[in-house]
Design an enzyme around this catalytic site. Structure first.
Site, PDB file in Angstrom:
ATOM      1  N   CYS A 117       3.430   0.629  -8.306  1.00  0.00           N
ATOM      2  CA  CYS A 117       3.911  -0.732  -8.080  1.00  0.00           C
ATOM      3  C   CYS A 117       4.511  -1.286  -9.361  1.00  0.00           C
ATOM      4  O   CYS A 117       3.838  -1.329 -10.387  1.00  0.00           O
ATOM      5  CB  CYS A 117       2.772  -1.642  -7.615  1.00  0.00           C
ATOM      6  SG  CYS A 117       2.017  -1.085  -6.087  1.00  0.00           S
TER       7      CYS A 117
ATOM      8  N   CYS B 283       0.873  -1.174   0.000  1.00  0.00           N
ATOM      9  CA  CYS B 283       0.000   0.000   0.000  1.00  0.00           C
ATOM     10  C   CYS B 283       0.911   1.226   0.000  1.00  0.00           C
ATOM     11  O   CYS B 283       2.122   1.089  -0.069  1.00  0.00           O
ATOM     12  CB  CYS B 283      -1.009  -0.013   1.149  1.00  0.00           C
ATOM     13  SG  CYS B 283      -0.318   0.123   2.801  1.00  0.00           S
TER      14      CYS B 283
ATOM     15  N   CYS C  89      -2.092   1.455  -4.265  1.00  0.00           N
ATOM     16  CA  CYS C  89      -0.826   2.145  -4.549  1.00  0.00           C
ATOM     17  C   CYS C  89      -0.757   2.568  -6.005  1.00  0.00           C
ATOM     18  O   CYS C  89       0.230   3.106  -6.450  1.00  0.00           O
ATOM     19  CB  CYS C  89       0.382   1.322  -4.128  1.00  0.00           C
ATOM     20  SG  CYS C  89       0.714  -0.136  -5.091  1.00  0.00           S
TER      21      CYS C  89
END
Length: 129
Positions: free
Chosen positions: A86, A8, A82
């Site tokens: 990522c 996250c 996120c």
């Protein structure tokens, strides 16, 4: 052994709770990591309190920065808000869990997030078995 990475933004709430549940429920059957794209200074106190209510202590955890190596060495990468930060690698299994962000929320608001994370982690364990 299957390796799971929870990601996250701050690695202070959702990913910490998910990692703790998976470690608690799966034991040594799964390798568990968590990280954040912009890690906070400390784990969210409301997340610590919410997990303590279900008998899991995450008070000693420290938010960790997301690294390419962590993603590369994981079989399953579970993102929680996120976005595009990522890194994506071929051959990995990616899941995105849309969960409210507990940042700045009180214990009352964090409890349902915790319970939803626990439900999803139990489902993940069933899938991995």
């Amino acid at each position: 052994m299957t390796s799971v990475l929870f990601v996250c933004v701050h690695n202070a709430g959702r990913s910490q709770m998910a990692a703790a549940f998976l470690t608690h429920l799966a034991g040594d059957r799964v390798e568990v990591r968590s990280a954040g794209s912009q890690p906070a200074d400390q784990v969210n106190p409301a997340a610590i309190a919410a997990m303590a209510e279900v008998g899991i202590d995450i008070a000693a955890e420290i938010p960790k920065v997301l690294t390419t190596a962590a993603v590369e060495s994981s079989d399953v990468v579970i993102t929680m808000g996120c976005g595009d930060t990522c890194p994506v690698f071929p051959g990995k299994r990616y899941l995105d869990w849309a969960l409210d962000d507990p940042a700045g929320q009180g214990l009352e608001a964090v409890r349902p997030i915790r319970d939803e994370i626990e439900r999803r982690v139990k489902g993940l364990i069933d899938e991995l078995a």
